[in-house]
Each structure stands twice: as structure tokens, then as C-alpha cells.
Design a protein around this motif. Sequence first.
Motif, PDB file in Angstrom:
ATOM      1  N   ILE A 297     -82.028  -1.057   5.860  1.00 33.29           N
ATOM      2  CA  ILE A 297     -80.710  -0.511   5.523  1.00 33.29           C
ATOM      3  C   ILE A 297     -80.848   0.673   4.569  1.00 33.29           C
ATOM      4  O   ILE A 297     -80.178   1.701   4.719  1.00 33.29           O
ATOM      5  N   GLU A 298     -81.744   0.540   3.583  1.00 35.77           N
ATOM      6  CA  GLU A 298     -81.970   1.622   2.620  1.00 35.77           C
ATOM      7  C   GLU A 298     -82.517   2.872   3.318  1.00 35.77           C
ATOM      8  O   GLU A 298     -82.096   4.000   3.010  1.00 35.77           O
ATOM      9  N   GLU A 299     -83.464   2.682   4.250  1.00 36.01           N
ATOM     10  CA  GLU A 299     -84.035   3.825   4.961  1.00 36.01           C
ATOM     11  C   GLU A 299     -82.987   4.509   5.840  1.00 36.01           C
ATOM     12  O   GLU A 299     -82.945   5.746   5.930  1.00 36.01           O
ATOM     13  N   THR A 300     -82.141   3.700   6.478  1.00 36.17           N
ATOM     14  CA  THR A 300     -81.071   4.278   7.304  1.00 36.17           C
ATOM     15  C   THR A 300     -80.120   5.093   6.441  1.00 36.17           C
ATOM     16  O   THR A 300     -79.721   6.210   6.810  1.00 36.17           O
ATOM     17  N   TYR A 301     -79.777   4.573   5.284  1.00 30.62           N
ATOM     18  CA  TYR A 301     -78.906   5.297   4.355  1.00 30.62           C
ATOM     19  C   TYR A 301     -79.581   6.583   3.864  1.00 30.62           C
ATOM     20  O   TYR A 301     -78.956   7.656   3.811  1.00 30.62           O
ATOM     21  N   LYS A 302     -80.877   6.486   3.535  1.00 32.02           N
ATOM     22  CA  LYS A 302     -81.607   7.646   3.011  1.00 32.02           C
ATOM     23  C   LYS A 302     -81.637   8.785   4.027  1.00 32.02           C
ATOM     24  O   LYS A 302     -81.357   9.941   3.689  1.00 32.02           O
ATOM     25  N   TRP A 303     -81.947   8.446   5.285  1.00 32.25           N
ATOM     26  CA  TRP A 303     -82.026   9.475   6.312  1.00 32.25           C
ATOM     27  C   TRP A 303     -80.644  10.012   6.673  1.00 32.25           C
ATOM     28  O   TRP A 303     -80.482  11.201   6.952  1.00 32.25           O
ATOM     29  N   SER A 304     -79.636   9.143   6.640  1.00 34.45           N
ATOM     30  CA  SER A 304     -78.266   9.598   6.900  1.00 34.45           C
ATOM     31  C   SER A 304     -77.835  10.615   5.849  1.00 34.45           C
ATOM     32  O   SER A 304     -77.252  11.666   6.169  1.00 34.45           O
ATOM     33  N   LYS A 305     -78.137  10.311   4.591  1.00 32.72           N
ATOM     34  CA  LYS A 305     -77.776  11.210   3.490  1.00 32.72           C
ATOM     35  C   LYS A 305     -78.497  12.550   3.632  1.00 32.72           C
ATOM     36  O   LYS A 305     -77.889  13.614   3.446  1.00 32.72           O
ATOM     37  N   LEU A 306     -79.787  12.510   3.988  1.00 33.46           N
ATOM     38  CA  LEU A 306     -80.561  13.732   4.143  1.00 33.46           C
ATOM     39  C   LEU A 306     -80.001  14.610   5.259  1.00 33.46           C
ATOM     40  O   LEU A 306     -79.879  15.840   5.107  1.00 33.46           O
ATOM     41  N   ILE A 307     -79.640  13.978   6.382  1.00 29.65           N
ATOM     42  CA  ILE A 307     -79.086  14.732   7.513  1.00 29.65           C
ATOM     43  C   ILE A 307     -77.751  15.359   7.138  1.00 29.65           C
ATOM     44  O   ILE A 307     -77.476  16.523   7.456  1.00 29.65           O
ATOM     45  N   LEU A 308     -76.899  14.610   6.435  1.00 32.11           N
ATOM     46  CA  LEU A 308     -75.604  15.132   6.019  1.00 32.11           C
ATOM     47  C   LEU A 308     -75.756  16.299   5.047  1.00 32.11           C
ATOM     48  O   LEU A 308     -75.008  17.286   5.113  1.00 32.11           O
ATOM     49  N   VAL A 309     -76.711  16.192   4.139  1.00 29.91           N
ATOM     50  CA  VAL A 309     -76.968  17.280   3.189  1.00 29.91           C
ATOM     51  C   VAL A 309     -77.383  18.543   3.934  1.00 29.91           C
ATOM     52  O   VAL A 309     -76.902  19.645   3.650  1.00 29.91           O
ATOM     53  N   ASN A 310     -78.277  18.381   4.919  1.00 32.72           N
ATOM     54  CA  ASN A 310     -78.728  19.549   5.685  1.00 32.72           C
ATOM     55  C   ASN A 310     -77.616  20.136   6.547  1.00 32.72           C
ATOM     56  O   ASN A 310     -77.548  21.362   6.725  1.00 32.72           O
ATOM     57  N   LEU A 311     -76.732  19.283   7.074  1.00 36.60           N
ATOM     58  CA  LEU A 311     -75.582  19.792   7.819  1.00 36.60           C
ATOM     59  C   LEU A 311     -74.664  20.595   6.900  1.00 36.60           C
ATOM     60  O   LEU A 311     -74.111  21.621   7.297  1.00 36.60           O
ATOM     61  N   GLY A 312     -74.520  20.115   5.674  1.00 38.35           N
ATOM     62  CA  GLY A 312     -73.725  20.858   4.692  1.00 38.35           C
ATOM     63  C   GLY A 312     -74.327  22.223   4.405  1.00 38.35           C
ATOM     64  O   GLY A 312     -73.610  23.217   4.275  1.00 38.35           O
ATOM     65  N   LYS A 313     -75.658  22.279   4.334  1.00 39.07           N
ATOM     66  CA  LYS A 313     -76.329  23.570   4.100  1.00 39.07           C
ATOM     67  C   LYS A 313     -76.151  24.502   5.290  1.00 39.07           C
ATOM     68  O   LYS A 313     -76.090  25.718   5.127  1.00 39.07           O
ATOM     69  N   LEU A 314     -76.063  23.924   6.491  1.00 36.26           N
ATOM     70  CA  LEU A 314     -75.828  24.746   7.682  1.00 36.26           C
ATOM     71  C   LEU A 314     -74.444  25.392   7.603  1.00 36.26           C
ATOM     72  O   LEU A 314     -74.262  26.555   7.955  1.00 36.26           O
ATOM     73  N   VAL A 315     -73.468  24.619   7.113  1.00 35.56           N
ATOM     74  CA  VAL A 315     -72.100  25.132   6.984  1.00 35.56           C
ATOM     75  C   VAL A 315     -72.028  26.221   5.914  1.00 35.56           C
ATOM     76  O   VAL A 315     -71.360  27.247   6.089  1.00 35.56           O
ATOM     77  N   THR A 316     -72.733  26.019   4.794  1.00 33.51           N
ATOM     78  CA  THR A 316     -72.683  26.986   3.690  1.00 33.51           C
ATOM     79  C   THR A 316     -73.585  28.185   3.917  1.00 33.51           C
ATOM     80  O   THR A 316     -73.558  29.144   3.140  1.00 33.51           O
ATOM     81  N   VAL A 354     -80.412   7.939  14.205  1.00 37.29           N
ATOM     82  CA  VAL A 354     -79.390   8.127  13.168  1.00 37.29           C
ATOM     83  C   VAL A 354     -78.856   9.555  13.226  1.00 37.29           C
ATOM     84  O   VAL A 354     -77.658   9.798  12.975  1.00 37.29           O
ATOM     85  N   ASN A 355     -79.709  10.505  13.603  1.00 36.70           N
ATOM     86  CA  ASN A 355     -79.266  11.892  13.784  1.00 36.70           C
ATOM     87  C   ASN A 355     -78.214  11.988  14.875  1.00 36.70           C
ATOM     88  O   ASN A 355     -77.170  12.631  14.709  1.00 36.70           O
ATOM     89  N   LEU A 356     -78.481  11.328  15.996  1.00 36.70           N
ATOM     90  CA  LEU A 356     -77.538  11.327  17.117  1.00 36.70           C
ATOM     91  C   LEU A 356     -76.205  10.698  16.714  1.00 36.70           C
ATOM     92  O   LEU A 356     -75.131  11.197  17.074  1.00 36.70           O
ATOM     93  N   GLY A 357     -76.276   9.597  15.955  1.00 36.27           N
ATOM     94  CA  GLY A 357     -75.054   8.943  15.511  1.00 36.27           C
ATOM     95  C   GLY A 357     -74.208   9.839  14.625  1.00 36.27           C
ATOM     96  O   GLY A 357     -72.990   9.943  14.802  1.00 36.27           O
ATOM     97  N   ILE A 358     -74.852  10.526  13.667  1.00 39.29           N
ATOM     98  CA  ILE A 358     -74.112  11.387  12.736  1.00 39.29           C
ATOM     99  C   ILE A 358     -73.540  12.603  13.451  1.00 39.29           C
ATOM    100  O   ILE A 358     -72.371  12.964  13.250  1.00 39.29           O
ATOM    101  N   ILE A 359     -74.348  13.251  14.292  1.00 30.20           N
ATOM    102  CA  ILE A 359     -73.873  14.447  14.998  1.00 30.20           C
ATOM    103  C   ILE A 359     -72.656  14.113  15.854  1.00 30.20           C
ATOM    104  O   ILE A 359     -71.682  14.868  15.905  1.00 30.20           O
ATOM    105  N   ASN A 360     -72.690  12.957  16.527  1.00 32.24           N
ATOM    106  CA  ASN A 360     -71.570  12.578  17.387  1.00 32.24           C
ATOM    107  C   ASN A 360     -70.305  12.256  16.601  1.00 32.24           C
ATOM    108  O   ASN A 360     -69.220  12.263  17.172  1.00 32.24           O
ATOM    109  N   LEU A 361     -70.444  11.953  15.320  1.00 30.94           N
ATOM    110  CA  LEU A 361     -69.266  11.670  14.496  1.00 30.94           C
ATOM    111  C   LEU A 361     -68.678  12.929  13.860  1.00 30.94           C
ATOM    112  O   LEU A 361     -67.652  12.846  13.189  1.00 30.94           O
ATOM    113  N   MET A 362     -69.343  14.071  14.062  1.00 28.46           N
ATOM    114  CA  MET A 362     -68.783  15.316  13.538  1.00 28.46           C
ATOM    115  C   MET A 362     -67.431  15.586  14.228  1.00 28.46           C
ATOM    116  O   MET A 362     -67.309  15.397  15.439  1.00 28.46           O
TER     117      MET A 362
END
Length: 418
Positions: A297-316, A354-362
Motif C-alpha cells: 500500500i505504501e509503495e502504491t501511494y509513493k508511486w501515485s504521488k510521484l506520478i501526480l507530481v510529475n503531471l503537475g510539472k507537465l502542466v506548469t 498505477v500510471n494507467l489508473g491515474i492517467i485514466n482518472l484525469m
Amino acid sequence: MNTIIAFILMFGLLVFVHEFGHFIFAKRAGMLVRELAIGFGPKVFSIKKQETLYTIRLLPMGGYVRVAGEDPEIIELKPGQHIGLEFNQAQAVSKIIINNKSKHPSAQVIEVEKADLEHDLIIEGYDIGEDKKLRFPVDPNADYVMDEVETQIAPFNRQFASKTKRQRAMQLFAGPMMNFILTVVIFAILGFSQGVPTEEAKLGSIQADSPAEQAGFEAGDEVIGIEGQPVTTWTEFQETVRQNPDTELSMTVLRDGTELDLAVTPRTIEAQEQVVGQLGVMQYMEKSIVKAIPYSIEETYKWSKLILVNLGKLVTGEFSIDMLSGPVGIYDATDQVVQSGFMTFLMWTAILSVNLGIINLMPLPALDGGRLLFVGIEAVRGKPISQEKEGIVHFVGFALLMLLMIVVTWNDIQRLFL
């Protein structure tokens, strides 16, 4: 060849799990699922069970669940049209023959005056050459037959739009949710098989000819002090080593209950455009079933957070589109991962899941998140946006996503061959 097989199996698993989430919650809500497909393009394999067609298609780059009501119905009965009707034992229409009526000699041929196959489930019309108006009840599970292919009708209560907002939202969310669950399961498997990293600064395997081996470190040593300062966690140990390349460090280690003092000089390496120190040691992994679940669960959260941070950097604008990877880039990365071993490949699969899950929720049109956004708008305004307007938005969004995919794929090819 191993990379091709691994790539197809990996994408097949990710897509199947995602689409199975949509499929199972559509079924639970009573929606008519016309097809569950893995891949795109021509059919390689298909089998129909009950009301759903299960297919594997040629291009393993995705998949879909086709639910009644999400797209316009393929067949529409119009006034003046000649059709054939076959009946069940209750004298309700069980088959509607659209063409090739000569192949169904027992069918009653009529001229349609009116048909409602969504709400009232009736067909009204006349026998050919007769003036007497006829009215036929239609079985809710009746089939169209066109070119000898049967397609079940979709009464409104079996369509996506007829379900509650909660049921529709859950059906849309279920795909990404299953990707998160798959990630947790894979990390749990890794935790069971490889072990869970310990929090203390305990050493696992020692790399041959590394500074750690030359200084006399052994697997199982626990670093409890550096330069006279106490060390309690692996993170503290790792950061101190990284910040002191080519600098001799005095370390106190605990080995079999005995404290030892060892001197070691981290070698200099370049990582992420920075010069850092490295000893050549791995973190100690503790095999524990009890710890494997929270670790996953911790690893899933860690990677989810990292992907979201990088998506934020893509937007900025901190990341550019040139840094994104598509199927070609993922294939190239998978080739390198496969050479590192099965466990590394499993971790790569978990990260992509987890990348696929997050991208699809955009909240982008044509993605699950975009469709969830429309359900949310409906909940706020009290009525849905018209299907025509929503369809146009998703069509434009899908076209833009395809354009982005082409650009990203072209960048991948340039990185590989130019």
C-alpha cells in the motif's frame, strides 16, 4: 522475442484488469454489456456467452467494454421498412430479421409502422399486402438478425443512461480502481518473495569490488553511526553517503552484537545530473508476510504521488511533451527491464498499472475521468448534458489524444533511431 512476449503479456494484463473492472460493475448495475475486447483492430479470437461477446483483437494497445447506450444503436427500425419476425412460446417477438428474410421461412414478414424497442417494447405494422394493423409485444431479450449476425436489443433499463449517478460513476471508476488494486497485489507479491526494506540502516547484498566490500562491510551489518553521529534510519545513511563523494567516512556498524569501526570512501557517480557518492550496497530486505501488505500500500501511494507530481510539472511547463513516452518508449524501457530479471519486470508492471489508473482518472474528454466529470456536472445541475453535446466533446478529446499519441510516438522513434 522475450521482450515482445513480455510486452504483450504485460499490456494484456493491464488492459484486461482495467476493462474487467468496467465490465463487472456494468454487469452488477444491470447494464447490457455487448462486448469485452482486449486490443483493437480485427478479431483474432471471439466467443459469445449469454449476451456478451468476448474478443481478443490484433493490436494489443488497449481494449474496451461496449455497454448499451454509450453509443447510438447500430440498427433502427423505420416506418415502411419490411422485416421478419420470429416468436417465442409466449408469442412475443424473439428475433427481428432485418435482411436475408428468405433464410427464415418461418418468420412473419411485416411492414413497420411504428417500433419502440426501448420503453414500450412493441412493434406495430401490417402484413405485406394487408390493411389490418398488427401489434406485437417484444421480448426484452430479443435479437436483431442482420447478415445472419444476432445483436440483442437494448431496452432503456439495460442502458448506461438509465442507471443512477452512483452506479454510472462506479462503473467508470472501476477500471482505474482495478489498476490500483493490481499494483497493490504485485507489490505484495514482491514483498512476499523479495522481502520488505527495513527502516534501520541495515545492509543487504554487497556489490563485488565496491567501496563497501573493499572496506570490509558484510551483508547484515547495521550502520549505527557515521563520523560520531548516530544513524537510526536507512534514509539518514543513504543521504550521508550521497552527500560525501570521494570523502572518507568513519562508520560504526553492529555485527552479531559487536560494534566495529570501519572507514570507507564513497565513489563518485552521476545521478539525475548530480554528482553523488555511492558505496555499492543494497538495503536489507526482511521477508515478512505481515509487513508485505502495508508495504504494498505504501509503495502504491509513493508511486501515485510521484506520478501526480510529475503531471503537475507537465502542466506548469517544468516537463515538456518531448519528455513523455508512448508505446515505443515503453517497449524500449521494457526491453531493458526484462534483461534485469523477472522481479524487476514485475515492479515495472506495477508502476505502469498505477500510471494507467491515474492517467485514466484525469478529467480529460474520452478518458474515464472526463466521463466522471460529466456525471459530476449532472449531479450539480440536476440534469444531464445532452448526449449529442457530450459525444462531441468526447470525440474532439479523443482526436486530440490520438494526435498527442502520434507526437509522443514520433519523439520515441527519434530517440531510438536518430
